[in-house]
Design an enzyme around this catalytic site. Structure first.
Site, mmCIF file in Angstrom:
data_model
loop_
_atom_site.group_PDB
_atom_site.id
_atom_site.type_symbol
_atom_site.label_atom_id
_atom_site.label_comp_id
_atom_site.label_asym_id
_atom_site.label_seq_id
_atom_site.Cartn_x
_atom_site.Cartn_y
_atom_site.Cartn_z
ATOM 1 N N LYS A 42 3.945 -3.122 -10.145
ATOM 2 C CA LYS A 42 3.369 -1.775 -10.206
ATOM 3 C C LYS A 42 3.403 -1.275 -11.649
ATOM 4 O O LYS A 42 4.453 -1.301 -12.284
ATOM 5 C CB LYS A 42 4.134 -0.822 -9.297
ATOM 6 C CG LYS A 42 4.050 -1.216 -7.827
ATOM 7 C CD LYS A 42 4.717 -0.217 -6.923
ATOM 8 C CE LYS A 42 6.210 -0.163 -7.169
ATOM 9 N NZ LYS A 42 6.908 0.728 -6.243
ATOM 10 N N LYS A 57 13.309 -0.765 -7.994
ATOM 11 C CA LYS A 57 13.074 0.295 -8.959
ATOM 12 C C LYS A 57 14.365 1.003 -9.295
ATOM 13 O O LYS A 57 15.345 0.917 -8.557
ATOM 14 C CB LYS A 57 12.020 1.278 -8.471
ATOM 15 C CG LYS A 57 12.412 2.062 -7.235
ATOM 16 C CD LYS A 57 11.282 2.888 -6.661
ATOM 17 C CE LYS A 57 10.905 4.013 -7.571
ATOM 18 N NZ LYS A 57 9.893 4.908 -7.015
#
Length: 160
Positions: free
Chosen positions: A129, A71
């Site tokens: 996600k 991320k």
């Protein structure tokens, strides 16, 4: 369930998201709720290490991380790394490494979430996600994500 077969991850995702929408009165909650869609197990907690590149991923794995989480926190709560970076991370780690990646802070529309989820899944990660920040048509996006082709990747939702 057909013929007493267990539900697929996509079916579980759709059911849980439908329930979350009902609880929230038809709209997504405005408070942050992290919703990880996985079957309950008796396994111990896992060590998740967020990384932004290959070197960090290798260091985290060498330090005992169970999950490598790709991320870009400077890009938002669910900031996404470029697909090429995530692909490089997946290519440089052992094949049995559990890798997750977020698709970014995107509008809750099928046109935004599905292509991003499919592209991230194609990098070789095991978990994709997707965030739901309100706005858009979350119900339609959820249905579309349930029909998307993520290969072997599991889809996790984060409600904001």
């Amino acid at each position: 369930m057909k013929d007493n077969q267990p539900k697929t991850d996509k079916e579980i995702f759709a059911d849980v998201m439908k329930e979350a929408m009902c609880i929230a009165g038809g709209s997504l909650p405005t408070v942050s709720v992290f919703l990880m869609l996985q079957r309950l197990t008796q396994s111990p907690p896992l060590f998740l290490a967020s990384v932004t590149g290959v070197e960090e991923a290798q260091a985290a794995l060498a330090s005992g991380a169970d999950i490598i989480d790709c991320k870009a926190p400077d890009q938002g709560a669910l900031g996404a790394l470029p697909v090429e970076t995530v692909r490089a991370i997946a290519a440089r780690l052992p094949p049995d490494t559990l890798i997750s990646a977020t698709i970014g802070d995107l509008p809750a529309t099928a046109g935004s979430l599905v292509p991003a989820a499919e592209a991230m899944a194609a990098t070789g990660v095991g978990i994709v996600k997707a965030g739901f920040f309100g706005g858009g048509d979350a119900a339609q996006a959820i249905r579309a994500l349930g029909r998307s082709d993520l290969g072997g990747a599991r889809l996790y939702a984060v409600l904001m």
